[in-house]
Design a protein around this motif. Structure first.
Motif, PDB file in Angstrom:
ATOM      1  N   ASP A 200      -2.156  16.782  -7.523  1.00 44.39           N
ATOM      2  CA  ASP A 200      -1.962  17.803  -6.496  1.00 44.39           C
ATOM      3  C   ASP A 200      -1.168  18.960  -7.120  1.00 44.39           C
ATOM      4  O   ASP A 200       0.038  18.875  -7.316  1.00 44.39           O
ATOM      5  CB  ASP A 200      -1.205  17.204  -5.308  1.00 44.39           C
ATOM      6  CG  ASP A 200      -1.102  18.168  -4.134  1.00 44.39           C
ATOM      7  OD1 ASP A 200      -1.781  19.217  -4.157  1.00 44.39           O
ATOM      8  OD2 ASP A 200      -0.334  17.876  -3.199  1.00 44.39           O
ATOM      9  N   ILE A 201      -1.884  20.045  -7.461  1.00 43.53           N
ATOM     10  CA  ILE A 201      -1.264  21.170  -8.149  1.00 43.53           C
ATOM     11  C   ILE A 201      -0.312  21.909  -7.204  1.00 43.53           C
ATOM     12  O   ILE A 201      -0.663  22.220  -6.072  1.00 43.53           O
ATOM     13  CB  ILE A 201      -2.334  22.145  -8.671  1.00 43.53           C
ATOM     14  CG1 ILE A 201      -3.324  21.414  -9.589  1.00 43.53           C
ATOM     15  CG2 ILE A 201      -1.689  23.319  -9.393  1.00 43.53           C
ATOM     16  CD1 ILE A 201      -2.724  20.846 -10.828  1.00 43.53           C
TER      17      ILE A 201
ATOM     18  N   PRO B 147       0.396  10.007  -7.056  1.00 43.53           N
ATOM     19  CA  PRO B 147       0.961   8.711  -6.679  1.00 43.53           C
ATOM     20  C   PRO B 147       1.685   8.060  -7.856  1.00 43.53           C
ATOM     21  O   PRO B 147       1.256   8.175  -9.007  1.00 43.53           O
ATOM     22  CB  PRO B 147      -0.279   7.901  -6.275  1.00 43.53           C
ATOM     23  CG  PRO B 147      -1.258   8.929  -5.817  1.00 43.53           C
ATOM     24  CD  PRO B 147      -1.037  10.112  -6.714  1.00 43.53           C
ATOM     25  N   ASP B 148       2.773   7.381  -7.565  1.00 45.29           N
ATOM     26  CA  ASP B 148       3.663   6.867  -8.603  1.00 45.29           C
ATOM     27  C   ASP B 148       3.166   5.536  -9.156  1.00 45.29           C
ATOM     28  O   ASP B 148       3.855   4.509  -9.079  1.00 45.29           O
ATOM     29  CB  ASP B 148       5.081   6.725  -8.042  1.00 45.29           C
ATOM     30  CG  ASP B 148       6.109   6.490  -9.131  1.00 45.29           C
ATOM     31  OD1 ASP B 148       5.767   6.691 -10.313  1.00 45.29           O
ATOM     32  OD2 ASP B 148       7.246   6.088  -8.809  1.00 45.29           O
TER      33      ASP B 148
ATOM     34  N   CYS C 126       0.805  -1.215   0.000  1.00 45.59           N
ATOM     35  CA  CYS C 126       0.000   0.000   0.000  1.00 45.59           C
ATOM     36  C   CYS C 126       0.841   1.269   0.000  1.00 45.59           C
ATOM     37  O   CYS C 126       0.306   2.352  -0.179  1.00 45.59           O
ATOM     38  CB  CYS C 126      -0.944   0.018   1.212  1.00 45.59           C
ATOM     39  SG  CYS C 126      -2.236  -1.245   1.122  1.00 45.59           S
ATOM     40  N   ALA C 127       2.128   1.132   0.231  1.00 49.22           N
ATOM     41  CA  ALA C 127       2.979   2.314   0.315  1.00 49.22           C
ATOM     42  C   ALA C 127       3.381   2.743  -1.083  1.00 49.22           C
ATOM     43  O   ALA C 127       4.316   2.220  -1.673  1.00 49.22           O
ATOM     44  CB  ALA C 127       4.210   2.007   1.167  1.00 49.22           C
ATOM     45  N   VAL C 128       2.617   3.671  -1.657  1.00 46.88           N
ATOM     46  CA  VAL C 128       2.905   4.199  -2.986  1.00 46.88           C
ATOM     47  C   VAL C 128       3.367   5.641  -2.833  1.00 46.88           C
ATOM     48  O   VAL C 128       2.629   6.496  -2.351  1.00 46.88           O
ATOM     49  CB  VAL C 128       1.666   4.133  -3.897  1.00 46.88           C
ATOM     50  CG1 VAL C 128       1.975   4.745  -5.265  1.00 46.88           C
ATOM     51  CG2 VAL C 128       1.191   2.694  -4.037  1.00 46.88           C
ATOM     52  N   GLY C 129       4.610   5.908  -3.218  1.00 47.40           N
ATOM     53  CA  GLY C 129       5.127   7.252  -3.109  1.00 47.40           C
ATOM     54  C   GLY C 129       4.596   8.160  -4.206  1.00 47.40           C
ATOM     55  O   GLY C 129       3.999   7.704  -5.187  1.00 47.40           O
ATOM     56  N   ASP C 130       4.805   9.468  -4.043  1.00 45.49           N
ATOM     57  CA  ASP C 130       4.386  10.436  -5.051  1.00 45.49           C
ATOM     58  C   ASP C 130       5.534  10.725  -6.016  1.00 45.49           C
ATOM     59  O   ASP C 130       6.706  10.538  -5.692  1.00 45.49           O
ATOM     60  CB  ASP C 130       3.942  11.743  -4.399  1.00 45.49           C
ATOM     61  CG  ASP C 130       2.617  11.598  -3.669  1.00 45.49           C
ATOM     62  OD1 ASP C 130       1.916  10.598  -3.924  1.00 45.49           O
ATOM     63  OD2 ASP C 130       2.306  12.476  -2.857  1.00 45.49           O
ATOM     64  N   ARG C 131       5.161  11.206  -7.190  1.00 43.84           N
ATOM     65  CA  ARG C 131       6.160  11.648  -8.157  1.00 43.84           C
ATOM     66  C   ARG C 131       5.716  12.954  -8.799  1.00 43.84           C
ATOM     67  O   ARG C 131       4.526  13.273  -8.820  1.00 43.84           O
ATOM     68  CB  ARG C 131       6.402  10.595  -9.234  1.00 43.84           C
ATOM     69  CG  ARG C 131       5.236  10.340 -10.182  1.00 43.84           C
ATOM     70  CD  ARG C 131       5.644   9.269 -11.181  1.00 43.84           C
ATOM     71  NE  ARG C 131       4.605   8.898 -12.113  1.00 43.84           N
ATOM     72  CZ  ARG C 131       4.507   9.383 -13.360  1.00 43.84           C
ATOM     73  NH1 ARG C 131       5.368  10.287 -13.777  1.00 43.84           N
ATOM     74  NH2 ARG C 131       3.547   8.961 -14.164  1.00 43.84           N
ATOM     75  N   ASP C 132       6.658  13.700  -9.297  1.00 42.72           N
ATOM     76  CA  ASP C 132       6.357  14.933  -9.997  1.00 42.72           C
ATOM     77  C   ASP C 132       5.727  14.624 -11.348  1.00 42.72           C
ATOM     78  O   ASP C 132       6.146  13.690 -12.043  1.00 42.72           O
ATOM     79  CB  ASP C 132       7.622  15.769 -10.204  1.00 42.72           C
ATOM     80  CG  ASP C 132       8.206  16.266  -8.888  1.00 42.72           C
ATOM     81  OD1 ASP C 132       7.439  16.396  -7.915  1.00 42.72           O
ATOM     82  OD2 ASP C 132       9.424  16.521  -8.846  1.00 42.72           O
ATOM     83  N   VAL C 133       4.731  15.413 -11.707  1.00 40.47           N
ATOM     84  CA  VAL C 133       4.061  15.261 -12.999  1.00 40.47           C
ATOM     85  C   VAL C 133       3.981  16.629 -13.663  1.00 40.47           C
ATOM     86  O   VAL C 133       3.581  17.607 -13.029  1.00 40.47           O
ATOM     87  CB  VAL C 133       2.641  14.680 -12.835  1.00 40.47           C
ATOM     88  CG1 VAL C 133       1.920  14.650 -14.178  1.00 40.47           C
ATOM     89  CG2 VAL C 133       2.694  13.292 -12.216  1.00 40.47           C
TER      90      VAL C 133
END
Length: 277
Positions: A77-78, A117-118, A16-23
């Motif tokens: 997430d802007i 989320p990545d 469940c641990a999904v990190g965020d990434r820049d988009v």
């Protein structure tokens, strides 16, 4: 806790641990097959196939999300900045103030920047063209950027121009497209409400945020109208569409965004935005 239960708990925790990434979502402004630019002319525009010179091309968008292969909508997430993005709202600005373009500002923005989320299965993107109601009736003179952009605020009641696409045909000085909420009423103290929000939801499938670009075609907005038609002052009081009741150019120009003029019913599929490599 037995060994099997502990193993399942550990597995669930890691899964469940999904990190965020820049988009970064990139937009490519066009007039048909030609790149949009101030200081040049575009031919074959509208039902008359007229030639036009750009004066302005800016668009507000919000509620941006990526879409996973299974259909899950994942909000982007802007990232707030001091110019183009604030509180989930983004101003796309494709004009640089040169040539006949009227803003006088060289600043441009053709990107939406945020985090998500990545996941590795994003296959679509979705966003709304326009300004959400909570922000639409702020004072353009004092509101934070990008709601303080010159020429994009009508009034307290009218709110903001979601899209401003202005061109100069050979037959007259200007031809407008100013899309916003209409039939609004209220007061600063009590708030405002609008009969027609005119917010266009855009969904693009087959979109990879790492590889694809979102094409926005100004010529598609003008495709169903005669840009050379000079208003007669009676049945038609202005060249183009400002979303006001009874404007004869508005049905075709709003249909390009999947909207129905003076109606909340969904229209045909939009033709302004598409996926490009």
């Amino acid at each position: 806790m037995n060994l099997r239960a502990l193993s399942l708990l550990l597995l669930a925790g890691t899964g469940c641990a999904v990190g965020d990434r820049d988009v970064t979502l990139r937009f490519d402004a066009r007039f048909g097959n030609e790149p949009f630019a101030c200081g040049r002319d575009f031919a074959g525009i509208g039902t008359s196939g007229g030639a036009v010179t750009p004066l302005d091309f800016r668009v507000y968008v919000h509620d941006v999300a990526l879409v996973r292969a299974g259909g899950e909508r994942v909000p982007l997430d802007i990232v707030d900045d001091e110019t183009w993005q604030h509180d989930g709202l983004v101003l796309l600005d494709f004009e640089d103030g040169s040539g006949a373009c009227m803003t006088g500002s060289p600043l441009m923005n053709s990107e939406i920047r945020g985090t998500a989320p990545d996941h590795d299965d994003y296959t679509g993107v979705e966003f709304i063209v326009g300004v959400p109601d909570a922000q639409n009736h702020l004072d353009g003179a004092t509101a934070p950027a990008p709601l303080n952009a010159q020429g994009l605020w009508w009034s307290w009641a009218g709110g903001y121009k979601y899209i401003r696409l202005d061109v100069r045909p050979t037959s007259q000085p200007e031809f407008f497209y100013h899309l916003g909420a209409t039939s609004c009423a209220g007061s600063v103290a009590e708030g405002f409400s609008c009969e027609y929000d005119n917010l266009a939801t855009v969904r693009l499938d087959g979109f990879d945020p790492d590889a694809n670009v979102i094409k926005i075609d100004g010529a598609a907005i003008l495709a169903g109208v005669d840009v050379d038609k000079v208003p007669d002052g009676m049945t038609d009081t202005l060249p183009g569409c400002m979303a006001f009741p009874g404007d004869p150019e508005c049905p075709a120009m709003m249909a390009a965004l999947g909207l129905r003029f003076e109606s909340d019913e969904a229209g045909a599929a939009q033709t302004v935005f598409s996926v490009a490599e």
